[in-house]
Write a protein that holds these residues in place. Structure first.
Motif, PDB file in Angstrom:
ATOM      1  N   SER A 226       0.741  -1.513   0.096  1.00  0.00           N
ATOM      2  CA  SER A 226      -0.062  -0.095  -0.044  1.00  0.00           C
ATOM      3  C   SER A 226       0.960   1.408   0.107  1.00  0.00           C
ATOM      4  O   SER A 226       2.018   1.119   0.249  1.00  0.00           O
ATOM      5  CB  SER A 226      -0.924   0.187   1.040  1.00  0.00           C
TER       6      SER A 226
ATOM      7  N   ASN B 275      -2.655   6.130  -0.979  1.00  0.00           N
ATOM      8  CA  ASN B 275      -4.040   6.190  -1.460  1.00  0.00           C
ATOM      9  C   ASN B 275      -4.296   5.106  -2.139  1.00  0.00           C
ATOM     10  O   ASN B 275      -5.459   4.844  -2.981  1.00  0.00           O
ATOM     11  CB  ASN B 275      -4.449   7.507  -2.250  1.00  0.00           C
ATOM     12  N   THR B 276      -3.390   4.044  -2.421  1.00  0.00           N
ATOM     13  CA  THR B 276      -3.811   2.997  -3.237  1.00  0.00           C
ATOM     14  C   THR B 276      -3.275   1.569  -2.416  1.00  0.00           C
ATOM     15  O   THR B 276      -2.254   1.607  -1.683  1.00  0.00           O
ATOM     16  CB  THR B 276      -2.663   2.847  -4.233  1.00  0.00           C
TER      17      THR B 276
ATOM     18  N   GLN C 233      -7.914   2.078  -5.416  1.00  0.00           N
ATOM     19  CA  GLN C 233      -7.585   3.401  -4.917  1.00  0.00           C
ATOM     20  C   GLN C 233      -8.697   4.062  -4.235  1.00  0.00           C
ATOM     21  O   GLN C 233      -9.816   4.089  -4.399  1.00  0.00           O
ATOM     22  CB  GLN C 233      -7.282   4.241  -6.382  1.00  0.00           C
ATOM     23  N   PHE C 234      -8.205   4.998  -3.340  1.00  0.00           N
ATOM     24  CA  PHE C 234      -9.133   5.513  -2.331  1.00  0.00           C
ATOM     25  C   PHE C 234      -8.989   7.192  -2.520  1.00  0.00           C
ATOM     26  O   PHE C 234      -8.061   7.606  -2.914  1.00  0.00           O
ATOM     27  CB  PHE C 234      -8.700   5.370  -0.862  1.00  0.00           C
ATOM     28  N   ASN C 235      -9.941   7.713  -2.326  1.00  0.00           N
ATOM     29  CA  ASN C 235     -10.158   9.020  -2.137  1.00  0.00           C
ATOM     30  C   ASN C 235      -9.690   9.631  -0.782  1.00  0.00           C
ATOM     31  O   ASN C 235      -9.252   8.804   0.026  1.00  0.00           O
ATOM     32  CB  ASN C 235     -11.660   9.648  -2.501  1.00  0.00           C
TER      33      ASN C 235
ATOM     34  N   HIS D  53     -10.998   8.155   2.246  1.00  0.00           N
ATOM     35  CA  HIS D  53     -10.258   6.768   2.411  1.00  0.00           C
ATOM     36  C   HIS D  53     -11.741   5.869   2.014  1.00  0.00           C
ATOM     37  O   HIS D  53     -11.726   4.769   2.510  1.00  0.00           O
ATOM     38  CB  HIS D  53     -10.165   6.453   3.779  1.00  0.00           C
ATOM     39  N   LYS D  54     -12.286   6.445   0.947  1.00  0.00           N
ATOM     40  CA  LYS D  54     -13.429   5.512   0.459  1.00  0.00           C
ATOM     41  C   LYS D  54     -12.910   5.029  -0.891  1.00  0.00           C
ATOM     42  O   LYS D  54     -12.345   5.762  -1.797  1.00  0.00           O
ATOM     43  CB  LYS D  54     -14.903   6.341   0.220  1.00  0.00           C
ATOM     44  N   PRO D  55     -13.119   3.550  -1.193  1.00  0.00           N
ATOM     45  CA  PRO D  55     -12.656   3.122  -2.305  1.00  0.00           C
ATOM     46  C   PRO D  55     -13.325   3.731  -3.788  1.00  0.00           C
ATOM     47  O   PRO D  55     -14.704   3.885  -3.668  1.00  0.00           O
ATOM     48  CB  PRO D  55     -12.934   1.695  -2.565  1.00  0.00           C
TER      49      PRO D  55
ATOM     50  N   TRP E  62     -10.899   0.756  -9.260  1.00  0.00           N
ATOM     51  CA  TRP E  62     -10.797  -0.797  -8.794  1.00  0.00           C
ATOM     52  C   TRP E  62     -10.044  -1.333 -10.211  1.00  0.00           C
ATOM     53  O   TRP E  62     -10.757  -1.091 -11.268  1.00  0.00           O
ATOM     54  CB  TRP E  62     -11.858  -1.541  -8.612  1.00  0.00           C
TER      55      TRP E  62
END
Length: 187
Positions: free
Chosen positions: A106, A109-110, A128-130, A133-135, A138
């Motif tokens: 990790s 953000n990935t 990848q997350f914003n 921290h929401k996916p 993909w």
């Protein structure tokens, strides 16, 4: 008789020790067990929420479906998002078969899960997350093999933007086929 009773006590003690050893060896330390079964991201739950959201919002997409060299493009509203995203919902990083085979890497953000082992179907998952921290993005790669066919899939999902499913299938008697779905959210 004295020796008989003592021998009997020794047998009972040996049996008790054997059962105790068996019992202790079968139980695991809860901390160790938690480490081995640490929960990964719940991919099916994420896509279930996405399906529910997309069913409510009813977005319009520009969808291109390809089979080998033929393709068709349409602007449409998807009626059944569960069916549309079914390939994504079958990915489950928490399967016991993946426990010791997937490696996790990790950055800020990935998150990347990968495997080079041929014993499982999943070879790569990138999430990848914003900033919350929401996916949001993909990329999933998997290979399904058996004695009759081999399928290689690349699944991509970009929240509120686009998704694609690419499959290359080699069937024993029928030969090779390529399938693809690309969709872009129009809003």
């Amino acid at each position: 008789m004295y020796w008989y009773n003592k021998k009997n006590d020794i047998r009972k003690a040996a049996v008790a020790i054997a059962f105790a050893a068996l019992f202790v060896s079968c139980s695991t330390d809860p901390a160790t067990k938690r480490e081995k079964t640490a929960k990964q991201i719940d991919v099916p739950a994420f896509f279930k929420q996405e399906v529910e959201r997309l069913q409510r919002e009813k977005p319009i997409v520009l969808k291109t479906v390809t089979k080998d060299d033929l393709s068709e493009k349409k602007e449409l509203q998807i009626e059944n998002w569960a069916n549309e995203l079914a390939s994504f919902q079958t990915i489950d990083l928490n399967k016991p078969a993946y426990a010791d085979v997937l490696t996790k890497d990790s950055t800020a953000n990935t998150l990347i899960y990968s495997s080079t082992g041929p014993e499982i179907d999943l070879s790569y998952v990138e999430i990848q997350f914003n900033k919350a921290h929401k996916p949001v993005n993909w990329i999933i790669k998997r290979t399904i093999k058996n004695s009759l066919y081999q399928t290689e899939e690349v699944l991509k999902y970009y929240s509120d933007s686009a998704y694609s499913i690419e499959k290359e299938q080699s069937v024993l008697i029928l030969g090779d086929k390529r399938y693809g779905v690309e969709a872009t959210f129009i809003k």
